[in-house]
Every structure is written in C-alpha cells, then in structure tokens.
Design a protein around this motif. Structure first.
Motif, PDB file in Angstrom:
ATOM      1  N   VAL A  90       0.814  -1.092   0.070  1.00 35.81           N
ATOM      2  CA  VAL A  90      -0.090  -0.198   0.304  1.00 35.81           C
ATOM      3  C   VAL A  90       0.845   1.114  -0.069  1.00 35.81           C
ATOM      4  CG1 VAL A  90      -1.635   1.357   1.409  1.00 35.81           C
ATOM      5  CG2 VAL A  90      -2.047  -1.089   0.993  1.00 35.81           C
ATOM      6  N   LEU A  91       1.992   1.323   0.741  1.00 34.13           N
ATOM      7  CA  LEU A  91       2.870   2.260   0.722  1.00 34.13           C
ATOM      8  C   LEU A  91       3.585   2.420  -0.389  1.00 34.13           C
ATOM      9  CD1 LEU A  91       4.042   2.220   4.553  1.00 34.13           C
ATOM     10  CD2 LEU A  91       2.403   3.501   3.578  1.00 34.13           C
ATOM     11  N   GLY A  92       3.703   1.591  -1.435  1.00 32.87           N
ATOM     12  CA  GLY A  92       4.391   1.680  -2.704  1.00 32.87           C
ATOM     13  C   GLY A  92       5.899   1.422  -2.704  1.00 32.87           C
ATOM     14  N   VAL A  93       6.303   0.839  -1.587  1.00 31.70           N
ATOM     15  CA  VAL A  93       7.722   0.338  -1.527  1.00 31.70           C
ATOM     16  C   VAL A  93       8.361  -0.502  -2.847  1.00 31.70           C
ATOM     17  CG1 VAL A  93       9.431  -0.759  -0.103  1.00 31.70           C
ATOM     18  CG2 VAL A  93       7.624   0.575   0.933  1.00 31.70           C
ATOM     19  N   PRO A  94       7.293  -1.355  -3.394  1.00 31.10           N
ATOM     20  CA  PRO A  94       7.837  -2.225  -4.338  1.00 31.10           C
ATOM     21  C   PRO A  94       8.270  -1.175  -5.644  1.00 31.10           C
ATOM     22  CG  PRO A  94       6.137  -3.277  -3.194  1.00 31.10           C
ATOM     23  CD  PRO A  94       6.085  -2.054  -2.765  1.00 31.10           C
ATOM     24  N   TRP A  95       7.368  -0.299  -5.723  1.00 28.45           N
ATOM     25  CA  TRP A  95       7.336   0.505  -7.113  1.00 28.45           C
ATOM     26  C   TRP A  95       8.813   1.405  -6.915  1.00 28.45           C
ATOM     27  CZ3 TRP A  95       6.263   0.804 -11.694  1.00 28.45           C
ATOM     28  CH2 TRP A  95       6.664   1.970 -12.600  1.00 28.45           C
ATOM     29  N   LEU A 101      11.096  -6.707  -3.645  1.00 30.51           N
ATOM     30  CA  LEU A 101      10.247  -7.637  -4.255  1.00 30.51           C
ATOM     31  C   LEU A 101      11.140  -8.986  -4.182  1.00 30.51           C
ATOM     32  CD1 LEU A 101       8.154  -6.160  -7.224  1.00 30.51           C
ATOM     33  CD2 LEU A 101       7.295  -7.087  -5.127  1.00 30.51           C
ATOM     34  N   LEU A 102      12.622  -8.732  -4.532  1.00 34.72           N
ATOM     35  CA  LEU A 102      13.315 -10.118  -4.366  1.00 34.72           C
ATOM     36  C   LEU A 102      13.607 -10.422  -2.835  1.00 34.72           C
ATOM     37  CD1 LEU A 102      15.983  -9.106  -7.019  1.00 34.72           C
ATOM     38  CD2 LEU A 102      14.047 -10.729  -7.312  1.00 34.72           C
ATOM     39  N   ILE A 103      13.644  -9.335  -1.967  1.00 35.38           N
ATOM     40  CA  ILE A 103      13.949  -9.668  -0.448  1.00 35.38           C
ATOM     41  C   ILE A 103      12.600 -10.537  -0.152  1.00 35.38           C
ATOM     42  CG2 ILE A 103      13.731  -8.776   1.506  1.00 35.38           C
ATOM     43  CD1 ILE A 103      15.427  -6.407   0.367  1.00 35.38           C
ATOM     44  N   LEU A 174       4.124 -20.222  -4.041  1.00 37.87           N
ATOM     45  CA  LEU A 174       3.476 -19.495  -4.982  1.00 37.87           C
ATOM     46  C   LEU A 174       3.663 -17.887  -4.933  1.00 37.87           C
ATOM     47  CD1 LEU A 174       1.259 -19.387  -7.344  1.00 37.87           C
ATOM     48  CD2 LEU A 174      -0.579 -19.639  -5.941  1.00 37.87           C
ATOM     49  N   SER A 175       3.399 -17.406  -3.673  1.00 37.02           N
ATOM     50  CA  SER A 175       3.759 -15.990  -3.683  1.00 37.02           C
ATOM     51  C   SER A 175       5.292 -15.644  -3.819  1.00 37.02           C
ATOM     52  CB  SER A 175       3.305 -15.547  -1.970  1.00 37.02           C
ATOM     53  OG  SER A 175       1.970 -15.822  -1.753  1.00 37.02           O
ATOM     54  N   ALA A 176       6.236 -16.471  -3.816  1.00 42.08           N
ATOM     55  CA  ALA A 176       7.437 -16.146  -3.927  1.00 42.08           C
ATOM     56  C   ALA A 176       7.675 -15.886  -5.560  1.00 42.08           C
ATOM     57  CB  ALA A 176       8.546 -17.432  -3.472  1.00 42.08           C
ATOM     58  N   GLY A 177       6.819 -16.939  -6.138  1.00 49.08           N
ATOM     59  CA  GLY A 177       6.878 -16.832  -7.846  1.00 49.08           C
ATOM     60  C   GLY A 177       5.983 -15.575  -8.442  1.00 49.08           C
ATOM     61  N   VAL A 180       8.689 -12.767  -7.751  1.00 45.74           N
ATOM     62  CA  VAL A 180       9.610 -12.510  -8.832  1.00 45.74           C
ATOM     63  C   VAL A 180       8.889 -11.919 -10.328  1.00 45.74           C
ATOM     64  CG1 VAL A 180      11.087 -13.854 -10.553  1.00 45.74           C
ATOM     65  CG2 VAL A 180      11.095 -14.675  -8.154  1.00 45.74           C
ATOM     66  N   ARG A 181       7.639 -12.492 -10.526  1.00 45.54           N
ATOM     67  CA  ARG A 181       6.921 -11.863 -11.773  1.00 45.54           C
ATOM     68  C   ARG A 181       6.938 -10.478 -11.483  1.00 45.54           C
ATOM     69  NH1 ARG A 181       0.785 -12.687 -12.187  1.00 45.54           N
ATOM     70  NH2 ARG A 181       1.015 -11.000 -10.663  1.00 45.54           N
ATOM     71  N   ASP A 182       6.476  -9.932 -10.350  1.00 45.47           N
ATOM     72  CA  ASP A 182       6.208  -8.504 -10.195  1.00 45.47           C
ATOM     73  C   ASP A 182       7.369  -7.714 -10.155  1.00 45.47           C
ATOM     74  OD1 ASP A 182       3.350  -9.139  -9.575  1.00 45.47           O
ATOM     75  OD2 ASP A 182       3.776  -9.080  -7.422  1.00 45.47           O
ATOM     76  N   TYR A 183       8.738  -8.376  -9.926  1.00 42.46           N
ATOM     77  CA  TYR A 183       9.816  -7.470 -10.127  1.00 42.46           C
ATOM     78  C   TYR A 183      10.141  -7.467 -11.434  1.00 42.46           C
ATOM     79  CZ  TYR A 183      14.743  -6.662 -10.158  1.00 42.46           C
ATOM     80  OH  TYR A 183      15.954  -6.461 -10.302  1.00 42.46           O
TER      81      TYR A 183
END
Length: 196
Positions: A90-95, A101-103, A174-177, A180-183
């Motif tokens: 929600v805070l947008g950290v991945p963007w 996302l790798l972490i 599944l979430s790990a996969g 990686v896709r989101d990254y």
C-alpha cells in the motif's frame, strides 16, 4: 489474503489443543450447560478415581501446552507477515525500491521451507504426547467409566492445523513466484520512457 486466512485458521486450530486445563473433570468447574450435558459433576467417578482423573487431565494438558503454544506462536507470526507485506504494498515500496520484491521472494521461500520441519516437529511432538503413559492411563480410566472421546490420537483440529500448514507452505511458494513476476513487471515498467 489467502495467507492471512490460512494463518488465522492455523492459529485457531492450534489454540484448541490448549483450550481446556482438563477433560471431563475440568468441565463442571465452568458450570452451566457443561454440567448437564455430561450428566453431572464427576458422574461415574468417585473418590480416588475422580482425583486420579483430575491429576491425569492436568498432566496431559501440561504435556500438550508447550506444543500448542509453539504452534500458536507460529500461526501468529504467519498472520503478521502477510499483513506487513500488504502495508508495504500500500505504501508503494515495491515501485520505489523494486529490489524489495526479491527480498520478499527470499522471505517467502525461507518461510515455506521452514514450515516443513515445523510441521514435522508439531506432529511428532503431539504423537509422542499421545503415546505417553499419561495419555494411555487417562484413556483407560475414562473408558472404564464409559466415556468416549478421550482417545490417544490426533484430533480433528490438530490434523487440520497440519493440513493448513502444508497449504500455507504451498501458498508461500506461489507468492515467491508472484514476487519474482512482479519484480520483472516493475523493472520493465521503469525502463519504459515516460509518456507525456
């Protein structure tokens, strides 16, 4: 949300093991419906048998308590982790920090792999409690008075906690996969030139 649901169910199912300090003899202390449902306090037990049943109930409860507490702690941690990740999203950290996302993927894999020995320990410890002399003596005492349901075997909530743990491990893989896709997606989006 699936991870939150699974973790909450693991927490609930784990708490069943340490829900009561005693079996039949512990129920009348609560009063009300339990007293009448089981036919009155200490029905079928008198004197030394009643005291022995109470002692066995307490010892059996104390044997299961550390296992139940550990399972509840794991369920609580599994509940907090996805909630934190939702907040991070929600805070947008991945963007702003795609390496997050790798972490996240690494944490998912560690949790999924760590769940396997945790499940083994949970089930192995419970089975050792059920194979103990305390449980066997307790089972025989209750059966001698005609009470059913005090068997020395895993009950439904404990089996459900194990199955839910397996499902949680698969959900984390599944979430790990997906992380990686989101990254890759975020990385590609950031490479594109800004359109005005």
């Amino acid at each position: 949300m699936v991870e939150v649901l699974l973790a909450a169910l693991i927490l609930v199912c784990s708490s069943v093991s340490c829900g009561s300090a005693g079996g039949y003899t512990g129920l009348p202390a609560l009063g009300g419906i339990y007293y009448y449902q089981y036919g009155g306090a200490y029905s079928g037990f008198s004197g030394a048998d009643g005291e022995r049943a109470q002692q066995l109930d307490q010892r059996f409860y104390l044997l299961k308590l550390p296992i139940a507490r550990a399972a509840m702690a794991v369920g609580g941690c599994l509940l907090v982790f996805p909630c934190v990740l939702i907040l991070v999203g929600v805070l947008g950290v991945p963007w702003h920090f795609p390496a997050w996302l790798l972490i996240e993927c690494t944490l998912y894999i560690v949790i999924a792999v760590g769940t396997v020995p945790a499940l083994y320990y949970f089930l192995h410890s419970l089975l050792s409690v059920y194979n103990s002399s305390v449980c066997k003596e307790r089972e025989q005492l209750y059966q001698s008075k005609g009470y059913q349901g005090f068997w020395c075997s895993l009950h439904g909530a404990e089996i459900a906690a194990g199955l839910l743990g397996c499902m949680a491990a698969m959900a984390y893989l599944l979430s790990a996969g997906l992380a990686v896709r989101d990254y890759r997606t975020v990385h590609e989006q950031k490479r594109k030139p800004l359109q005005v």
